[in-house]
Design an enzyme around this catalytic site. Structure first.
Site, PDB file in Angstrom:
ATOM      1  N   PHE A 175       0.855  -1.527  -0.441  1.00 22.81           N
ATOM      2  CA  PHE A 175      -0.353  -0.131  -0.202  1.00 22.81           C
ATOM      3  C   PHE A 175       1.149   1.341  -0.017  1.00 22.81           C
ATOM      4  CE2 PHE A 175      -1.997   3.227   2.287  1.00 22.81           C
ATOM      5  CZ  PHE A 175      -3.345   3.606   1.569  1.00 22.81           C
ATOM      6  N   ARG A 211       1.986   7.212  -8.247  1.00 25.15           N
ATOM      7  CA  ARG A 211       2.559   7.103  -9.419  1.00 25.15           C
ATOM      8  C   ARG A 211       3.440   7.393  -9.024  1.00 25.15           C
ATOM      9  NH1 ARG A 211      -1.138   5.417 -11.996  1.00 25.15           N
ATOM     10  NH2 ARG A 211      -3.493   5.478 -12.567  1.00 25.15           N
ATOM     11  N   GLY A 228       6.419   5.873  -7.742  1.00 24.24           N
ATOM     12  CA  GLY A 228       8.140   4.759  -8.097  1.00 24.24           C
ATOM     13  C   GLY A 228       8.127   3.632  -6.603  1.00 24.24           C
ATOM     14  N   ASN A 268     -10.197  -3.542  -9.208  1.00 25.58           N
ATOM     15  CA  ASN A 268      -8.394  -2.701  -9.197  1.00 25.58           C
ATOM     16  C   ASN A 268      -7.584  -3.042  -9.472  1.00 25.58           C
ATOM     17  OD1 ASN A 268      -7.071  -0.858  -7.947  1.00 25.58           O
ATOM     18  ND2 ASN A 268      -6.600  -1.618  -5.934  1.00 25.58           N
ATOM     19  N   TYR A 295       0.504  -4.434 -11.709  1.00 24.32           N
ATOM     20  CA  TYR A 295       1.750  -5.459 -11.447  1.00 24.32           C
ATOM     21  C   TYR A 295       1.855  -6.487 -12.141  1.00 24.32           C
ATOM     22  CZ  TYR A 295      -0.675  -5.239  -6.530  1.00 24.32           C
ATOM     23  OH  TYR A 295      -0.132  -4.624  -5.267  1.00 24.32           O
TER      24      TYR A 295
END
Length: 163
Positions: free
Chosen positions: A91, A98, A100, A129, A136
Site C-alpha cells: 500500500f 505514481r 515509483g 482494482n 502488477y
C-alpha cells in the site's frame, strides 16, 4: 518519479508498529473494508517482533514521512520444494502514488525473495482494482484466472477445527 535520495525503503523496526498500523487502516479505507479491521497495533507489534514472528514488513519513507508499506510472510511450494514469499499487502498513500514508491516496495520484496532462494513471490489483488492489476502486470506478474482463494474464518474456522 520520486528522487531516490528522498525515498528510503527499509525493514520495519519495533518502534514503527503504530505507524504501520495507521497505514494498514489507510489500506482498509482505500479498499472500502474499514469495518473488517478488528485487530490492533499491539497485536501487530507482537506478530512482527514477538517471540514467534509470523510476518515481516518494510516501510517506504519519502522525505522522512512514512508513505507506504509491504507486509509479507513465507509460504512453501511442494512442487518446487522451495520456500516462497506471500505478499499480504502492499500500500502507498494515494497522494504519493505514481511516483515509483509501489515499484520500490515490490522490488524490495522481490530482492528479499531472491536473496532467500525462494521459488516464487505471490499475492492477491481485488478484482475491481484494475489500476493495481495493470501495475502488477507491468512489473512482470501474471494474474492467475484459474485459481480461487479459499478462506475459513471465525465461527466456520472454529467449527472446522473442533476436535
Amino acid at each position: 518519479m520520486t528522487s531516490s535520495s528522498n525515498l528510503i525503503v527499509r525493514f520495519a523496526q519495533p518502534e514503527d508498529y503504530s505507524i504501520l498500523f495507521k497505514l494498514i487502516e489507510g489500506l482498509a479505507e482505500y479498499e472500502k473494508l474499514s469495518h473488517a479491521v478488528t485487530g490492533n497495533a499491539l497485536e501487530l507489534k507482537e506478530h512482527l517482533f514477538g517471540s514467534h514472528r509470523y510476518i515481516e514488513a518494510i516501510l517506504a519513507e519519502f522525505t522522512g514521512q512514512p508513505v507506504g508499506f509491504a507486509l509479507f510472510f513465507h509460504n512453501y511450494s511442494t512442487f518446487l520444494t522451495k520456500p516462497g514469499i506471500y505478499l499480504e499487502d502492499l500500500f502507498v498513500l494515494p497522494e504519493y502514488r505514481r511516483q515509483g514508491i509501489g515499484k520500490a516496495l515490490l522490488t524490495k520484496v522481490a530482492q528479499i525473495a531472491v536473496e532467500r532462494n525462494c521459488g516464487r513471490l505471490e499475492w492477491s489483488v481485488l478484482d475491481w482494482n484494475e489500476s493495481a492489476q495493470a501495475f502488477y502486470r507491468s512489473m512482470g506478474a501474471s494474474i492467475l484466472d484459474d485459481w480461487r482463494i479459499c478462506r475459513v474464518t471465525e465461527d466456520a474456522l472454529n467449527k472446522l477445527g473442533a476436535i
